[in-house]
Design an enzyme around this catalytic site. Structure first.
Site, PDB file in Angstrom:
ATOM      1  N   ASN A  76      29.430  44.085  41.206  1.00 50.28           N
ATOM      2  CA  ASN A  76      29.069  43.290  40.298  1.00 50.28           C
ATOM      3  C   ASN A  76      29.265  42.047  40.039  1.00 50.28           C
ATOM      4  O   ASN A  76      30.016  41.805  38.900  1.00 50.28           O
ATOM      5  CB  ASN A  76      28.849  44.162  38.929  1.00 50.28           C
ATOM      6  CG  ASN A  76      27.848  43.729  37.710  1.00 50.28           C
ATOM      7  OD1 ASN A  76      27.414  42.775  37.835  1.00 50.28           O
ATOM      8  ND2 ASN A  76      27.974  44.298  36.767  1.00 50.28           N
TER       9      ASN A  76
ATOM     10  N   TYR B  78      34.111  38.296  33.385  1.00 49.59           N
ATOM     11  CA  TYR B  78      35.106  38.814  32.744  1.00 49.59           C
ATOM     12  C   TYR B  78      36.421  37.895  33.172  1.00 49.59           C
ATOM     13  O   TYR B  78      37.220  37.727  32.444  1.00 49.59           O
ATOM     14  CB  TYR B  78      35.316  40.605  33.118  1.00 49.59           C
ATOM     15  CG  TYR B  78      34.003  41.129  32.480  1.00 49.59           C
ATOM     16  CD1 TYR B  78      33.452  42.152  33.279  1.00 49.59           C
ATOM     17  CD2 TYR B  78      33.948  41.077  31.147  1.00 49.59           C
ATOM     18  CE1 TYR B  78      32.665  42.928  32.749  1.00 49.59           C
ATOM     19  CE2 TYR B  78      32.947  41.702  30.666  1.00 49.59           C
ATOM     20  CZ  TYR B  78      32.227  42.856  31.390  1.00 49.59           C
ATOM     21  OH  TYR B  78      31.305  43.287  31.035  1.00 49.59           O
TER      22      TYR B  78
END
Lengths: 214, 138
Positions: free
Chosen positions: A175, A182
Site C-alpha cells: 500500500n 505516513y
C-alpha cells in the site's frame, strides 16, 4: 457556512447584467478563476467529531470499502450491530471519530460522513500507555483535502491527552500511497527498522488453544 | 513442577517490572524500557486499567526458568481472550527469535507480516507531538 462555489456562480451569472444597470463588469482573469476552483476543492469544509451510536451504519459501510481496498473483504465478519455493541458500552472495545462534510458537499451517493478512524488504548511494557489506530479511512472522492491527516492528528491528540506516548498502527507493505503518506508525517516502520512481525491466532486454532489451557 | 497461573495484583508490579527488563535484555533492547513499577501500578490497577496481566508462580523449591511455564502462561491468555468473546489474539515477535516463532507456529499462530505483508508503524516522541499539534480544534 460561506459557500464559495455558489458565490462564484452568482458572480458569473451576474456579469451579463452588470452593464445593464450601469455597473462596470468585474474583471476576472482566467488565472484567478483557476486558482478559485483549486481553492474550493482543497479547502473543503469538514468537521471531525467523536462517533455516536447512529454513526455505526456509516462506519460499517466505510469499513467494508476499506476492506475492499485492502483486498480482504472476505475476512470481514463484524457488523453494524457488533460496532454498536462493542463501541458504546461501559468499557468499550474501541473509540471512533468521524469526518463529516456539509450537505452541499455530500458524496455522489448522498453521504455526508466521508471518513473515520477507529482506535483503542493499549499498553507497551517498555513505554507505557499507547493508542492503537485500527482503521483510518477517507472515501476516495474526498481524498487530498487534508481529511485523513486531520483524523490521524485527532487520534494523536486524544492519545496524548490520555497520557499515551505511542501511536501504533499497521499498513500493508504494497500500500505505497498510504506508506508514503505516513512516512512523510514522521512515523517509523517498526517492522522494517526493528524486525517485529505481526502474529495472530484466530478461529479454530484459537478455540483449540483455549480448550487445551488449564 | 508445581506452578499456578493467576491474575496479577498490584504487589506483583515489582516482579513484573523485573521480568519486563529480563525480556528486553533477551530481545537485545534493554535501553528501550522506560516504564517503572509505579507506572505499572497506576496503569494496571486503576478503575479503567490500560492492561491486564497474568502471573505464573512456582513454589519456592523451583526457582529456575522453565519453558513449560511460558507455554501455560500463553494458554491462559488464550483462555481469557476466548472467555471475553475475542476472535483474535494478536502479538508481535522479533523475526530473529526463532525459538519463540517456532513455539507460536506449533500452537497455530500465523505470521501476518510474512504471509500478508503487514508492517507495524509508529508515531512517537517529537513526530507524535507534531502530529497532535496539527489536529483540528473543533
Amino acid at each position: 457556512m460561506f459557500n464559495r462555489w455558489e458565490d462564484l456562480c452568482n458572480v458569473i451569472s451576474l456579469r451579463p447584467l452588470l452593464p445593464a444597470v450601469g455597473l462596470p463588469t468585474p474583471v476576472l482573469p482566467t488565472w484567478c478563476l483557476i486558482l478559485y476552483f483549486l481553492d474550493i476543492f482543497h479547502n473543503m469544509d469538514f468537521s471531525i467529531r467523536p462517533a455516536t451510536l447512529e454513526d455505526c451504519k456509516d462506519i460499517a459501510r466505510m469499513l467494508l470499502e476499506l476492506a475492499e481496498y485492502e483486498k480482504v473483504l472476505d475476512q470481514i465478519k463484524v457488523t453494524q450491530k457488533d460496532l454498536e455493541q462493542d463501541g458504546f458500552i461501559k468499557n468499550p472495545f474501541f473509540h471512533g471519530i468521524v469526518a463529516e462534510v456539509p450537505e452541499e458537499h455530500r458524496s455522489k451517493e448522498g453521504h455526508t460522513k466521508v471518513g473515520y478512524a477507529l482506535y483503542f488504548y493499549s499498553y507497551s511494557s517498555w513505554k507505557g500507555r499507547a493508542v492503537y489506530m485500527e482503521d483510518l479511512y477517507v472515501m476516495p472522492e474526498f481524498r487530498g483535502k487534508g481529511i485523513g491527516k486531520a483524523l490521524m492528528s485527532k487520534v494523536a491528540q486524544l492519545g496524548l491527552a490520555a497520557g499515551c506516548s505511542l501511536l501504533n498502527f499497521s499498513v500493508l507493505d504494497w500500500n505505497k500511497p498510504s506508506l508514503d503518506f505516513y512516512l512523510s508525517q514522521g512515523c517509523s516502520d517498526i517492522t522494517a527498522d526493528m524486525g517485529y512481525h505481526c502474529m495472530r491466532c484466530e478461529g479454530d486454532e484459537l478455540e483449540k488453544l483455549a480448550q487445551g489451557g488449564t | 513442577m508445581n506452578f499456578k497461573i493467576r491474575a496479577a495484583r498490584k504487589e506483583d508490579c515489582k516482579d513484573i517490572s523485573r521480568m519486563i527488563m529480563e525480556l528486553a535484555v533477551y530481545e537485545k533492547m534493554p535501553e528501550q524500557v522506560k516504564i517503572s513499577n509505579e507506572d505499572l501500578e497506576r496503569d494496571g490497577f486503576s478503575p479503567n486499567p490500560f492492561f491486564e496481566c497474568l502471573i505464573a508462580e512456582v513454589s519456592d523449591e523451583y526457582m529456575n526458568k522453565d519453558g513449560k511455564i511460558s507455554y501455560w502462561s500463553f494458554m491462559q491468555v488464550v483462555c481469557v481472550a476466548v472467555a471475553k468473546r475475542c476472535v483474535r489474539l494478536q502479538f508481535s515477535v522479533l523475526e530473529w527469535n526463532k525459538p519463540s516463532l517456532d513455539f507460536y507456529f506449533t500452537k497455530g499462530a500465523e505470521d501476518l507480516t510474512a504471509k500478508e505483508g503487514w508492517h507495524f508503524l509508529r508515531f512517537h516522541g517529537q513526530a507524535l507531538d507534531q502530529l497532535a499539534r496539527e489536529a483540528p480544534n473543533n
